[in-house]
Design a protein around this motif. Structure first.
Motif, PDB file in Angstrom:
ATOM      1  N   UNK A 175     -24.067  60.326   7.850  1.00 53.60           N
ATOM      2  CA  UNK A 175     -24.207  59.389   6.737  1.00 53.60           C
ATOM      3  C   UNK A 175     -25.404  59.763   5.854  1.00 53.60           C
ATOM      4  N   UNK A 176     -26.459  60.220   6.472  1.00 55.56           N
ATOM      5  CA  UNK A 176     -27.642  60.665   5.731  1.00 55.56           C
ATOM      6  C   UNK A 176     -28.094  62.006   6.277  1.00 55.56           C
ATOM      7  N   UNK A 177     -28.863  62.705   5.478  1.00 54.85           N
ATOM      8  CA  UNK A 177     -29.422  63.989   5.880  1.00 54.85           C
ATOM      9  C   UNK A 177     -30.933  63.857   5.815  1.00 54.85           C
ATOM     10  N   UNK A 178     -31.626  64.312   6.855  1.00 58.72           N
ATOM     11  CA  UNK A 178     -33.077  64.246   6.883  1.00 58.72           C
ATOM     12  C   UNK A 178     -33.650  65.603   6.504  1.00 58.72           C
ATOM     13  N   UNK A 179     -34.539  65.594   5.531  1.00 61.96           N
ATOM     14  CA  UNK A 179     -35.225  66.815   5.129  1.00 61.96           C
ATOM     15  C   UNK A 179     -36.338  67.041   6.140  1.00 61.96           C
ATOM     16  N   UNK A 180     -36.328  68.170   6.873  1.00 64.19           N
ATOM     17  CA  UNK A 180     -37.217  68.334   8.022  1.00 64.19           C
ATOM     18  C   UNK A 180     -38.708  68.355   7.704  1.00 64.19           C
ATOM     19  N   UNK A 181     -39.124  68.962   6.626  1.00 62.15           N
ATOM     20  CA  UNK A 181     -40.547  69.141   6.375  1.00 62.15           C
ATOM     21  C   UNK A 181     -41.230  67.826   6.009  1.00 62.15           C
ATOM     22  N   UNK A 207     -25.708  62.341   1.776  1.00 62.51           N
ATOM     23  CA  UNK A 207     -25.029  63.621   1.892  1.00 62.51           C
ATOM     24  C   UNK A 207     -24.705  64.155   0.492  1.00 62.51           C
ATOM     25  N   UNK A 208     -24.314  63.271  -0.412  1.00 64.17           N
ATOM     26  CA  UNK A 208     -23.974  63.680  -1.773  1.00 64.17           C
ATOM     27  C   UNK A 208     -25.178  64.319  -2.467  1.00 64.17           C
ATOM     28  N   UNK A 209     -26.334  63.689  -2.369  1.00 60.07           N
ATOM     29  CA  UNK A 209     -27.535  64.233  -3.016  1.00 60.07           C
ATOM     30  C   UNK A 209     -27.921  65.573  -2.399  1.00 60.07           C
TER      31      UNK A 209
END
Length: 140
Positions: A86-92, A99-101
């Motif tokens: 549902x969401x993506x986490x930017x690791x840094x 997901x769309x963004x």
């Protein structure tokens, strides 16, 4: 082998021939319309303008359909990814985004990188005699 390449080209861009044909036909009608104006034939001008409108709307329809063919795979990819995540986490920076963004940023980054590579490749090949490095070829 050439049949396979033609099939791949058609699947990649199925409406390109129709778009080219309609554009050429529109340009020819525009030239004829200009000639009708020069000679002062009002009836021919009106007839050509009507035909130009029909060709133009067919041209726009072909472009819109082609755009839909180009966007559908991206919508399907985003949909399939969003089923799992549902969401993506930017690791840094530990920031969550949709997901769309994330897909849009990744796609735009890919397109920018490809544009930069195609911009730099001829300059790099012209300055060096390195041939075959990463698929680079010397421009003749």
């Amino acid at each position: 082998m050439s049949i396979m390449l033609k099939v791949i080209q058609y699947l990649r861009d199925p409406h390109s021939n129709k778009i080219k044909k309609l554009k050429k036909e529109y340009q020819e009608l525009d030239e004829l319309s200009n000639i009708a104006v020069e000679i002062g034939d009002v009836a021919a001008y009106r007839s050509l303008q009507k035909e130009m409108r029909d060709v133009y709307f067919d041209y726009l329809t072909a472009i819109v359909v082609d755009a839909l063919y180009n966007i559908v795979p991206h919508v399907l990819i985003i949909w399939l990814i969003s089923i799992k995540f549902k969401t993506v986490t930017i690791p840094i920076i530990k920031y969550e985004t949709s997901v769309f963004a994330a897909y849009m940023v990744g796609y735009l980054s890919f397109m920018l990188g490809r544009w930069m590579f195609n911009y730099i490749k001829p300059k790099l090949c012209a300055k060096t005699d390195i041939v075959g490095l990463a698929g680079l070829q010397k421009i003749k």
